[in-house]
Write an enzyme that holds these catalytic residues in place. Structure first.
Site, PDB file in Angstrom:
ATOM      1  N   HIS B 326       0.804  -1.219   0.000  1.00 61.92           N
ATOM      2  CA  HIS B 326       0.000   0.000   0.000  1.00 61.92           C
ATOM      3  C   HIS B 326       0.839   1.272   0.000  1.00 61.92           C
ATOM      4  CE1 HIS B 326      -3.329  -2.696   0.903  1.00 61.92           C
ATOM      5  NE2 HIS B 326      -4.103  -1.729   0.463  1.00 61.92           N
ATOM      6  N   GLY B 327       2.033   1.225   0.527  1.00 61.26           N
ATOM      7  CA  GLY B 327       2.826   2.438   0.504  1.00 61.26           C
ATOM      8  C   GLY B 327       4.146   2.300   1.209  1.00 61.26           C
TER       9      GLY B 327
END
Lengths: 297, 467
Positions: B326-327
């Site tokens: 996700h990041g």
């Protein structure tokens, strides 16, 4: 495909009828800026224009000092819109000799986007023909009375239940600031809504205001209004440093009168309505200082 | 190009017209148009990054063909490694380079050996996590002989770049989407009408709910240190729905748009906040990603075949990697790890049908707090949130001076509407009911009028674009 198109067509018809009905109801909507300009154009003798955010708005007008003045200030107004209002106001024939612009240090790192109030940009369009957000979608919304009102349904209620004339002619110069504690306001202005990346662009608009005054041979006074002691304590020191350097620099470079009342000894906490807005006594003190500058110039 | 933009409102009807009236007689033309439209759609954001997609597509296409020709296991492994290295290499460089650099610096500082590494000014290409995962799944499936490699380059390029799902999913499997490019599509009125409804519902979720909630959420999370108590709770609650409406909204628009061209994409969200356990939540939330991790990480690690301890380890690793996907921030890693632990606990408790509403409520509340981990800008912010969230003060109930009571209440009304629709849709689907044509007309019109009246038009990007 026919049944698909039939459904699309029916849905589009309902949507368009809905949108046109709403727009029809809002066709006469006037924004606060439009009303200000109407009042301004009704008085040809105005010599002093005041413009800025709610801090300048709280000054009211300098009429009681014998100056024919008009205050264009709007709560939370950014430098671009201060400029666009002044540009429009000075466009036609006028008698303006002095412009007083309120620039707080934090205003140099602020715009309607930072404040999440970009819809206010559309409030100016009818009068100034300028948009800060020049995207096509914003241009479209700026044409709509419904969007200019920020989709305010109370307008419809007031239009039909109250006197519509009254609704469109509210006195717009009676400024009521949003009250808040000094600490909260200082943090909000100088930290939450202060973005250093905007400084370069805002100084370019400040420069445009200076050139506007120079080209129209009008005296420009920049004023940084005082705040309460508690406000100073919580204010972003970097914003002060940056803002002061920029204002001093422009004042020297263009020989502009800068009335910097930041931490001024002339004001006490009793001169304020709340943490950052002057009351009548405080406002009169500032107006007297401004008047003195004007008389001496 | 954003789905919620005027550009897309012009682009979509134009592509629709060309697709059904100009290229409708020829499959190659149809696929060619999809590739062209997809590249315009992507290039609108930054055309330079089209080279990445083209390169990645070429590599996977050629690797697929080479895999089909080779029986040598070593060579096949090398080919698979090439594909994974190229895809993960791009992802690692563009997404994680500076993150790993920062983490190394921090680690060295912790051991008293501070180092100074120079950072690169890297722009993260939109959708890179989505299309790299999609193409990787193709090569892995071909390698495992689960899928016949395609020799039809046009179909493969169209499959990788298919504009409705290119930048934020659903992450399609080649076995589902690729065969749809082999057949000439004919217009399906019923599917297109349903697609239109999904597009309108997606736009409503994004523009009316997510973007209105975004104002409150962003104001609080971007300057979290100025708030405590209720504003923090509201911000977390609102973000819980913002991210759902933002991402599910995108997926609905993507699925709906694909239907206009007679394509079926996989379901990506199935009323996730009605989940009765954390395992159930991940069967309902971002289904295309969770099933990707299940098939390509969890099962290859051994799945649940090697005892409880290894199963738990596998669950934890899978969620940890899903968090990192996700990041590039430790908050995402913590978020993934938290869900890993919650899923392990969830499996231990097992499935019962008792206290359904209570379980939905409990899963919702815990999930809501995990979103705080996800949204916090840094680990410091996160620690501040959890130490100050219960300092409740009724005098600052709303917490934002710039928001009036009506706007605040409006946000809760939107959430109630969303819950209502989710419950209604769940029952509707369970009973296998279908909407009448009049209902389609009325619902789409109402949704679009609601967008006009209540939508937030201060252009907000979709949250998942950054992933």
């Amino acid at each position: 495909m026919t049944s698909f198109y039939r459904i699309v067509l029916l849905a589009l018809s309902i949507i368009f009828i809905g949108i046109f009905s709403i727009e029809f109801l809002y066709r006469d909507y006037k924004t606060g800026i439009d009303k200000r300009f109407e009042n301004y154009y009704n008085n040809e003798d105005i010599e002093v224009l005041l413009n800025g955010n709610s801090h300048v708005g709280a000054l009211g007008t300098a009429d009681n000092l014998g100056l024919e003045s008009f205050n264009f200030s709007v709560a939370g107004q950014d430098i671009f819109h201060i400029y666009s209002v002044l540009k429009t106001a000075l466009n036609d024939e006028n008698n303006v000799k002095t412009i007083v612009v309120g620039i707080d240090y934090d205003l140099l790192g602020y715009d309607y986007k930072v404040a999440n109030t970009m819809w206010l940009d559309r409030n100016y369009y009818n009068s100034t023909n300028q948009l800060y957000d020049s995207t096509f979608s914003n241009y479209l919304m700026a044409q709509s009375g419904f969007f200019q009102s920020n989709r305010d349904f109370s307008y419809i209620k007031n239009k039909f239940l109250r006197n519509p004339e009254q609704e469109n002619n509210k006195v717009v110069n009676n400024f009521i600031p949003i009250k808040g504690l000094a600490k909260d306001r200082a943090l909000e202005h100088s930290f939450q809504k202060f973005d250093t990346s905007l400084i370069e662009m805002n100084t370019s608009y400040l420069e445009k205001i200076i050139f506007l005054a120079e080209n129209n041979e009008i005296e420009l006074i920049i004023v940084n209004l005082p705040k309460q002691t508690e406000y100073y304590k919580h204010y972003n020191k970097e914003a002060v440093k940056l803002g002061k350097a920029i204002l001093d620099n422009y004042s020297m470079k263009h020989e502009i009168k800068l009335i910097d009342l930041w931490k001024s000894q002339f004001f006490s906490d009793s001169d304020f309505l709340d943490g950052d807005h002057l009351n009548e006594i405080g406002a009169n003190k500032v107006l007297e200082i401004i008047e003195e500058y004007i008389q001496n110039s | 190009m954003l789905f919620n933009s005027i550009e897309f409102a012009v682009f979509l009807p134009l592509v629709f017209f060309l697709y059904w009236y100009v290229t409708n007689r020829n499959l190659s033309l149809q696929n060619g148009l999809i590739i062209l439209a997809s590249y315009v759609f992507y290039g609108w954001w930054d055309w330079r990054f089209l080279t990445l997609i083209v390169f990645s597509t070429c590599v996977d296409y050629l690797v697929g063909i080479a895999l089909s020709k080779s029986e040598n296991q070593r060579k096949r492994k090398l080919l698979l490694f090439t594909s994974i290295a190229v895809n993960l290499g791009f992802l690692g460089f563009f997404k994680y380079f500076n993150f790993f650099l920062d983490s190394f610096e921090d680690a060295f500082r912790l051991f008293g050996q501070p180092i100074e590494a120079s950072r690169l000014n890297i722009i993260l290409p939109v959708g890179i996590s989505f299309y790299t995962f999609q193409t990787m799944s193709y090569t892995i499936d071909v390698y495992k002989r689960k899928l016949e490699p395609t020799k039809d380059a046009l179909s493969f390029f169209a499959f990788v770049s298919f504009f409705p799902q290119l930048v934020a999913g659903p992450i399609e499997r080649a076995s589902n989407l690729l065969p749809q490019f082999y057949k000439k599509r004919t217009f399906n009125s019923e599917k297109a009408i349903h697609g239109l409804l999904l597009i309108c519902w997606g736009l409503f979720m994004k523009i009316v709910i997510a973007d209105n909630l975004a104002f409150y959420v962003n104001t609080i999370f971007d300057d979290v240190q100025y708030f405590e108590g209720f504003p923090l709770i509201w911000a977390i609650l609102f973000f819980t729905f913002q991210i759902y409406c933002d991402f599910a909204g995108y997926s609905y628009i993507a699925i709906g748009t694909a239907k206009l061209f007679n394509f079926d994409l996989m379901t990506n969200f199935r009323q996730p906040y009605l989940a009765t356990s954390f395992t159930d939540f991940w069967n309902r939330w971002h289904i295309s990603l969770s099933s990707w991790f299940r098939d390509y990480v969890y099962i290859p690690l051994g799945g649940n075949r090697k005892g409880k301890l290894v199963t738990n380890r596998n669950i934890f690793i899978t969620f940890l990697l899903s968090g990192l996907w996700h990041g590039a921030n430790w908050t995402f890693v913590i978020w993934g790890a938290t869900h890993g632990v919650l899923n392990i606990i969830s499996r231990k408790i097992g499935k019962t049908n008792n206290f359904k509403i209570l379980k939905i409520g409990l899963v919702f509340i815990v999930t809501m707090f995990t979103w705080a981990i996800f949204r916090a800008n840094s680990v410091e912010d996160l620690s501040y949130i959890f130490s100050n969230i219960f300092k409740l003060d009724l005098s600052s109930l709303i917490g934002l001076s710039t928001m009036d009571k009506f706007d605040f209440v409006k946000l809760f009304i939107f959430i109630i509407i969303l819950f209502g629709v989710d419950i209604f849709v769940a029952r509707f689907e369970r009973k296998g009911l279908k909407l009448s044509k009049t209902s389609y007309v009325l619902i789409t019109s109402i949704l679009m009028l609601a967008v006009y009246i209540f939508g937030s038009f201060e252009k907000q990007e979709f949250i998942y674009f950054q992933f």
